[in-house]
Design a protein around this motif. Structure first.
Motif, PDB file in Angstrom:
ATOM      1  N   ARG A 274       0.840  -1.202   0.000  1.00 42.31           N
ATOM      2  CA  ARG A 274       0.000   0.000   0.000  1.00 42.31           C
ATOM      3  C   ARG A 274       0.875   1.252   0.000  1.00 42.31           C
ATOM      4  NH1 ARG A 274      -3.157  -3.100   3.366  1.00 42.31           N
ATOM      5  NH2 ARG A 274      -2.319  -2.172   5.259  1.00 42.31           N
ATOM      6  N   ARG A 275       1.929   1.240   0.814  1.00 43.51           N
ATOM      7  CA  ARG A 275       2.832   2.392   0.878  1.00 43.51           C
ATOM      8  C   ARG A 275       3.540   2.595  -0.470  1.00 43.51           C
ATOM      9  NH1 ARG A 275       4.023   6.975   0.948  1.00 43.51           N
ATOM     10  NH2 ARG A 275       6.061   7.646   1.631  1.00 43.51           N
ATOM     11  N   ALA A 276       3.970   1.511  -1.088  1.00 44.33           N
ATOM     12  CA  ALA A 276       4.631   1.611  -2.391  1.00 44.33           C
ATOM     13  C   ALA A 276       3.667   2.167  -3.437  1.00 44.33           C
ATOM     14  CB  ALA A 276       5.174   0.255  -2.817  1.00 44.33           C
ATOM     15  N   GLN A 277       2.405   1.726  -3.397  1.00 45.89           N
ATOM     16  CA  GLN A 277       1.395   2.238  -4.327  1.00 45.89           C
ATOM     17  C   GLN A 277       1.144   3.720  -4.083  1.00 45.89           C
ATOM     18  OE1 GLN A 277      -0.238   0.541  -6.990  1.00 45.89           O
ATOM     19  NE2 GLN A 277      -0.651   2.678  -7.444  1.00 45.89           N
ATOM     20  N   ASP A 278       1.039   4.105  -2.806  1.00 44.14           N
ATOM     21  CA  ASP A 278       0.830   5.518  -2.477  1.00 44.14           C
ATOM     22  C   ASP A 278       1.998   6.373  -2.975  1.00 44.14           C
ATOM     23  OD1 ASP A 278      -1.530   4.810  -1.256  1.00 44.14           O
ATOM     24  OD2 ASP A 278      -0.751   4.969   0.790  1.00 44.14           O
ATOM     25  N   ARG A 279       3.210   5.853  -2.790  1.00 42.11           N
ATOM     26  CA  ARG A 279       4.397   6.589  -3.230  1.00 42.11           C
ATOM     27  C   ARG A 279       4.402   6.724  -4.750  1.00 42.11           C
ATOM     28  NH1 ARG A 279       9.588   6.392  -4.800  1.00 42.11           N
ATOM     29  NH2 ARG A 279      11.084   7.730  -3.765  1.00 42.11           N
ATOM     30  N   GLU A 280       4.076   5.639  -5.435  1.00 42.13           N
ATOM     31  CA  GLU A 280       4.029   5.697  -6.897  1.00 42.13           C
ATOM     32  C   GLU A 280       2.970   6.698  -7.364  1.00 42.13           C
ATOM     33  OE1 GLU A 280       3.886   2.623 -10.659  1.00 42.13           O
ATOM     34  OE2 GLU A 280       2.613   2.192  -8.930  1.00 42.13           O
ATOM     35  N   ASP A 281       1.808   6.687  -6.721  1.00 40.26           N
ATOM     36  CA  ASP A 281       0.741   7.630  -7.079  1.00 40.26           C
ATOM     37  C   ASP A 281       1.184   9.073  -6.833  1.00 40.26           C
ATOM     38  OD1 ASP A 281      -0.817   5.442  -7.682  1.00 40.26           O
ATOM     39  OD2 ASP A 281      -2.027   5.548  -5.852  1.00 40.26           O
TER      40      ASP A 281
ATOM     41  N   ALA B 265      13.621  14.291 -14.185  1.00 32.69           N
ATOM     42  CA  ALA B 265      13.925  13.793 -12.832  1.00 32.69           C
ATOM     43  C   ALA B 265      12.704  13.106 -12.221  1.00 32.69           C
ATOM     44  CB  ALA B 265      14.393  14.940 -11.939  1.00 32.69           C
ATOM     45  N   GLU B 266      11.531  13.696 -12.396  1.00 36.01           N
ATOM     46  CA  GLU B 266      10.306  13.083 -11.866  1.00 36.01           C
ATOM     47  C   GLU B 266       9.988  11.775 -12.581  1.00 36.01           C
ATOM     48  OE1 GLU B 266       8.483  13.784  -9.164  1.00 36.01           O
ATOM     49  OE2 GLU B 266       9.987  15.326  -8.800  1.00 36.01           O
ATOM     50  N   ARG B 267      10.257  11.743 -13.871  1.00 34.86           N
ATOM     51  CA  ARG B 267      10.030  10.520 -14.642  1.00 34.86           C
ATOM     52  C   ARG B 267      10.940   9.396 -14.106  1.00 34.86           C
ATOM     53  NH1 ARG B 267      10.140  12.596 -19.707  1.00 34.86           N
ATOM     54  NH2 ARG B 267       7.925  12.966 -19.643  1.00 34.86           N
ATOM     55  N   ALA B 268      12.174   9.747 -13.798  1.00 36.74           N
ATOM     56  CA  ALA B 268      13.113   8.764 -13.230  1.00 36.74           C
ATOM     57  C   ALA B 268      12.638   8.312 -11.853  1.00 36.74           C
ATOM     58  CB  ALA B 268      14.515   9.360 -13.139  1.00 36.74           C
ATOM     59  N   ARG B 269      12.146   9.254 -11.039  1.00 41.25           N
ATOM     60  CA  ARG B 269      11.614   8.891  -9.716  1.00 41.25           C
ATOM     61  C   ARG B 269      10.414   7.958  -9.849  1.00 41.25           C
ATOM     62  NH1 ARG B 269       9.759  13.579  -6.408  1.00 41.25           N
ATOM     63  NH2 ARG B 269       9.250  11.922  -4.961  1.00 41.25           N
ATOM     64  N   LEU B 270       9.560   8.237 -10.836  1.00 41.30           N
ATOM     65  CA  LEU B 270       8.393   7.388 -11.055  1.00 41.30           C
ATOM     66  C   LEU B 270       8.824   5.987 -11.471  1.00 41.30           C
ATOM     67  CD1 LEU B 270       5.351   6.986 -11.194  1.00 41.30           C
ATOM     68  CD2 LEU B 270       5.397   7.894 -13.517  1.00 41.30           C
ATOM     69  N   LEU B 271       9.817   5.914 -12.322  1.00 41.44           N
ATOM     70  CA  LEU B 271      10.322   4.619 -12.750  1.00 41.44           C
ATOM     71  C   LEU B 271      10.846   3.833 -11.556  1.00 41.44           C
ATOM     72  CD1 LEU B 271      10.958   2.737 -15.127  1.00 41.44           C
ATOM     73  CD2 LEU B 271      13.163   3.881 -15.324  1.00 41.44           C
ATOM     74  N   LEU B 272      11.596   4.479 -10.680  1.00 39.87           N
ATOM     75  CA  LEU B 272      12.120   3.808  -9.488  1.00 39.87           C
ATOM     76  C   LEU B 272      10.990   3.370  -8.547  1.00 39.87           C
ATOM     77  CD1 LEU B 272      15.260   5.975  -8.635  1.00 39.87           C
ATOM     78  CD2 LEU B 272      15.205   3.637  -9.525  1.00 39.87           C
ATOM     79  N   ALA B 273      10.028   4.248  -8.344  1.00 37.43           N
ATOM     80  CA  ALA B 273       8.900   3.911  -7.473  1.00 37.43           C
ATOM     81  C   ALA B 273       8.116   2.737  -8.053  1.00 37.43           C
ATOM     82  CB  ALA B 273       7.986   5.125  -7.282  1.00 37.43           C
ATOM     83  N   SER B 274       7.947   2.738  -9.352  1.00 40.12           N
ATOM     84  CA  SER B 274       7.230   1.650 -10.017  1.00 40.12           C
ATOM     85  C   SER B 274       7.991   0.331  -9.873  1.00 40.12           C
ATOM     86  CB  SER B 274       7.035   1.997 -11.490  1.00 40.12           C
ATOM     87  OG  SER B 274       6.371   0.969 -12.163  1.00 40.12           O
ATOM     88  N   ARG B 275       9.309   0.397 -10.033  1.00 42.31           N
ATOM     89  CA  ARG B 275      10.119  -0.813  -9.872  1.00 42.31           C
ATOM     90  C   ARG B 275      10.057  -1.338  -8.443  1.00 42.31           C
ATOM     91  NH1 ARG B 275      15.525   0.876 -13.206  1.00 42.31           N
ATOM     92  NH2 ARG B 275      14.624   0.719 -15.281  1.00 42.31           N
ATOM     93  N   ASP B 276      10.127  -0.432  -7.473  1.00 46.83           N
ATOM     94  CA  ASP B 276      10.039  -0.841  -6.065  1.00 46.83           C
ATOM     95  C   ASP B 276       8.718  -1.569  -5.801  1.00 46.83           C
ATOM     96  OD1 ASP B 276      12.490   0.291  -5.579  1.00 46.83           O
ATOM     97  OD2 ASP B 276      11.697   2.081  -4.563  1.00 46.83           O
ATOM     98  N   LYS B 277       7.643  -0.989  -6.307  1.00 45.26           N
ATOM     99  CA  LYS B 277       6.327  -1.604  -6.114  1.00 45.26           C
ATOM    100  C   LYS B 277       6.260  -2.957  -6.817  1.00 45.26           C
ATOM    101  CE  LYS B 277       2.672  -0.805  -8.434  1.00 45.26           C
ATOM    102  NZ  LYS B 277       1.553  -0.363  -9.195  1.00 45.26           N
TER     103      LYS B 277
END
Length: 152
Positions: free
Chosen positions: A12-19, A92-104
């Motif tokens: 849930r936290r990973a999903q929230d972070r990705e969102d 930079a945000e696109r890269a952060r989103l990619l990382l968050a998506s990978r983590d999730k």
């Protein structure tokens, strides 16, 4: 609590972070679009003003025109820098989103692996119970068969 259930809060936290990161990316992209639009408008105005013909050609008017064209050029350069900075922020945000998506995704794969293991354990337990039940029935049948043989 099963291992897969223990991962639920992390998922849930990973999903929230990705969102959250996706929302930030959308806002940054919107700002970039606005700045790009302003830059295009400035360039168009500067081009139109530079190509416009003057009816009067006094020295003062020519100097004013040149000064205004310089200010327009400076404004175009400043807006171009703003666009570049915003583009970097979007990247930079696109890269952060990619990382968050990978983590999730990693957490989802781990949870799926745990669920598969739990399902295997459950299936084995069910099979053992069925085997035990079948063995009990066979023993009871055998005992009943032996009991009837003694009566005869």
């Amino acid at each position: 609590m099963s291992p897969s259930r223990r991962l639920d809060p992390l998922l849930r936290r990973a999903q929230d972070r990705e969102d959250e990161v996706a929302k930030e990316l959308a806002e940054r992209q919107k700002a970039l679009d606005v700045h790009q639009s302003r830059l295009a408008e400035l360039r168009q105005y500067a081009d139109e003003y530079a190509s416009a013909q003057l009816a009067t050609t006094s020295t003062a008017q020519l100097m004013n025109r040149r000064a205004f064209l310089d200010r327009l050029d400076n404004a175009v350069q400043a807006q171009s820098k703003t666009v570049d900075n915003n583009r970097e922020r979007v990247d930079a945000e696109r890269a952060r989103l990619l990382l968050a998506s990978r983590d999730k995704q990693v957490l989802e794969q781990l949870a799926a692996s745990y669920r598969a293991q739990e399902k295997q354990v459950e299936n084995r337990r069910d099979q053992r119970e069925m085997d035990d039940l079948g063995a009990r029935r066979a023993r009871l049948s055998k005992l009943e068969g032996e009991g009837e043989g003694e009566d005869a």
